[in-house]
Write an enzyme that holds these catalytic residues in place. Structure first.
Site, PDB file in Angstrom:
ATOM      1  N   GLN A  80     -95.373  73.803 -14.029  1.00 46.31           N
ATOM      2  CA  GLN A  80     -94.569  74.970 -14.386  1.00 46.31           C
ATOM      3  C   GLN A  80     -93.234  74.530 -14.990  1.00 46.31           C
ATOM      4  OE1 GLN A  80     -92.402  77.741 -11.641  1.00 46.31           O
ATOM      5  NE2 GLN A  80     -94.070  79.126 -12.198  1.00 46.31           N
ATOM      6  N   HIS A 122     -92.239  79.597 -16.719  1.00 43.24           N
ATOM      7  CA  HIS A 122     -91.787  80.518 -15.679  1.00 43.24           C
ATOM      8  C   HIS A 122     -90.902  81.569 -16.344  1.00 43.24           C
ATOM      9  CE1 HIS A 122     -90.925  82.362 -12.028  1.00 43.24           C
ATOM     10  NE2 HIS A 122     -90.670  81.318 -11.252  1.00 43.24           N
ATOM     11  N   GLY A 123     -91.544  82.671 -16.745  1.00 39.79           N
ATOM     12  CA  GLY A 123     -90.834  83.762 -17.396  1.00 39.79           C
ATOM     13  C   GLY A 123     -90.676  84.968 -16.503  1.00 39.79           C
ATOM     14  N   ALA A 124     -90.729  84.743 -15.173  1.00 42.70           N
ATOM     15  CA  ALA A 124     -90.695  85.849 -14.207  1.00 42.70           C
ATOM     16  C   ALA A 124     -89.556  85.669 -13.217  1.00 42.70           C
ATOM     17  CB  ALA A 124     -92.030  85.911 -13.457  1.00 42.70           C
ATOM     18  N   TYR A 180     -85.467  84.150 -13.534  1.00 42.85           N
ATOM     19  CA  TYR A 180     -84.995  82.880 -14.079  1.00 42.85           C
ATOM     20  C   TYR A 180     -84.705  83.010 -15.577  1.00 42.85           C
ATOM     21  CZ  TYR A 180     -86.310  81.419  -9.450  1.00 42.85           C
ATOM     22  OH  TYR A 180     -86.404  81.332  -8.083  1.00 42.85           O
TER      23      TYR A 180
END
Length: 440
Positions: free
Chosen positions: A102, A168-170, A173
């Site tokens: 990730q 990690h687009g959630a 962040y």
């Protein structure tokens, strides 16, 4: 075979996974302060590979030093880290399990800033509302550096022999900080309209594809609905992106070269909907939150609230938490809508630990696979339990979130004592990640 849908291989464009249960991104402070990894990390990942999951999504792996959430997380910001990640992949592959790294950047949302960097970078100059971590809006040069760092991280993952990468687009962040209408207040080409707010992550996807080609697995984790106004003591504000916004972003991501979508929720972390819990363990939180008192402008305020008014803190949190019976599969309606709008597999996270629930979700077409963290921390062999025809573990995860509140100070593991014959047994299980001894 019982629960046959769970054990059907899942084929992506560039990757095949042996079953439909993924270990989602989760980890503790197992590694070294300088961003190098060690044997404890390998032991941690192997627990789940042995337990039967089809693929593991690594913990949050920073692509830049300024993008880490806490010290002691292994990084991917330099070629010197490639041998370690190669060792992780090799250990996991021995159990016929795939490993997806990730690629991550904290932006303003950091739990314990390191000594090196005092000020975070973000889409905005507004401090984060949870802990009050200060930040400054990224310049165009900062954005280009971050885009390149994500691409270089993907290259290093490929050179390490890993099976793919996840953006990690959630959960609040850096990528979320650009995508979110509740956070991004920029006036340039990276702010304003949804198209502009999505520009950063689409630049990242295109840079990765340019660097590693079209034949390396790339997926994106996104908060389908942000619920940025969920907790009032974090400050009332706009709700953030809607499901329709996220559907459009997912379509753009697929057009740009993403091979799968991983559906989550929430514009910050932790969030009442992620990880949704049966209770906010305030008394446990007080024992560890003192580590964070000096980390942000609001750290001391939070500590005083947790220590002197635990019932108020618990009420504020619990007022937006879903009912316990709705925790498992909480994000399935959103996953189903995204799946209907894209032509790539969709993975859904959200407290999954019941074989019949997972199989039914796949059979209905809500998603193609599920991911889990807390239920697998509680029962590392959960997939093997399903394989034996058992619908649920004998001692399932209680969603107490004690694992979450302990992790800033203590090794990650299940801290629900009621699941163990004794406290000593609980501690022994938590400490098992340190055996065998260090990686060299």
């Amino acid at each position: 075979m019982a629960f046959e849908a769970i054990f059907q291989p899942l084929k992506f464009k560039n990757l095949t996974v042996k079953n439909r249960v993924f270990r989602s991104n989760v980890s503790g402070r197992f590694d070294n302060y300088d961003g190098s990894g060690n044997q404890a990390r390998i032991n941690w990942e192997v627990k789940f590979a042995k337990g039967g999951v089809g693929a593991i999504v690594s913990s949050f792996v920073p692509v830049l030093l300024r993008g880490r959430i806490v010290p002691n997380y292994a990084m991917i910001d330099n070629d010197r880290h490639i041998p370690f990640w190669r060792a992780v992949g090799k250990a996991v592959h021995e159990h016929d399990c795939r490993f997806i790294l990730q690629l991550s950047h904290s932006g303003r949302q950091r739990d314990i800033p390191g000594v090196e960097i005092a000020l975070g970078l973000s889409s905005t100059s507004k401090s984060d509302p949870s802990h009050g971590f200060r930040c400054q809006a990224m310049t165009t040069a900062d954005i280009k550096e971050a885009v390149n760092a994500f691409a270089e991280g993907a290259r290093r993952a490929r050179e390490a022999g890993l099976d793919g990468v996840e953006l990690h687009g959630a959960n609040g962040y850096l990528i979320t900080q650009f995508l979110s209408s509740a956070i991004n207040d920029r006036k340039d080409e990276y702010g304003g309209s949804l198209e502009n707010r999505a520009r950063f992550v689409l630049d990242v996807v295109r840079a990765i594809r340019k660097r590693v080609g079209s034949d390396f697995h790339l997926q994106m984790k996104i908060s389908a609905v942000e619920h940025a106004d969920a907790v009032s003591f974090f400050g009332i504000g706009p709700a953030g992106n809607t499901l329709d916004d996220s559907v459009r972003v997912c379509q753009w991501l697929v057009e740009a070269g993403v091979d799968a979508i991983h559906v989550s929720t929430g514009a910050f972390f932790p969030h009442p909907c992620n990880p949704a819990g049966s209770d906010l363990p305030v008394e446990e939180l007080v024992k560890t939150y003192d580590t964070m008192i000096s980390s942000g402008d609001l750290g001391f305020r939070n500590y005083v609230l947790f220590r002197t008014a635990p019932d108020i803190a618990r009420h504020q949190w619990q007022s937006t938490v879903p009912a316990p019976e709705k925790i498992e599969g909480l994000n399935l309606p959103e996953a189903r809508k995204i799946k209907a709008a894209v032509n790539v597999p969709v993975i859904c996270t959200g407290g999954f630990q019941t074989a019949s629930v997972i199989a039914a979700a796949i059979e209905r077409g809500d998603c193609d696979a599920v991911s889990a963290a807390r239920p697998l921390i509680a029962n590392n062999d959960l997939v093997e339990i399903f394989r034996r025809g058992q619908d649920r573990a004998d001692r399932p995860c209680t969603y107490c979130n004690r694992c979450l509140v302990n992790v800033v100070e203590n090794p990650l593991g299940c801290y629900e004592e009621s699941r163990y014959p004794s406290r000593d047994a609980m501690v022994a299980e938590i400490m098992s990640v340190f055996n065998p001894p260090p990686f060299v």
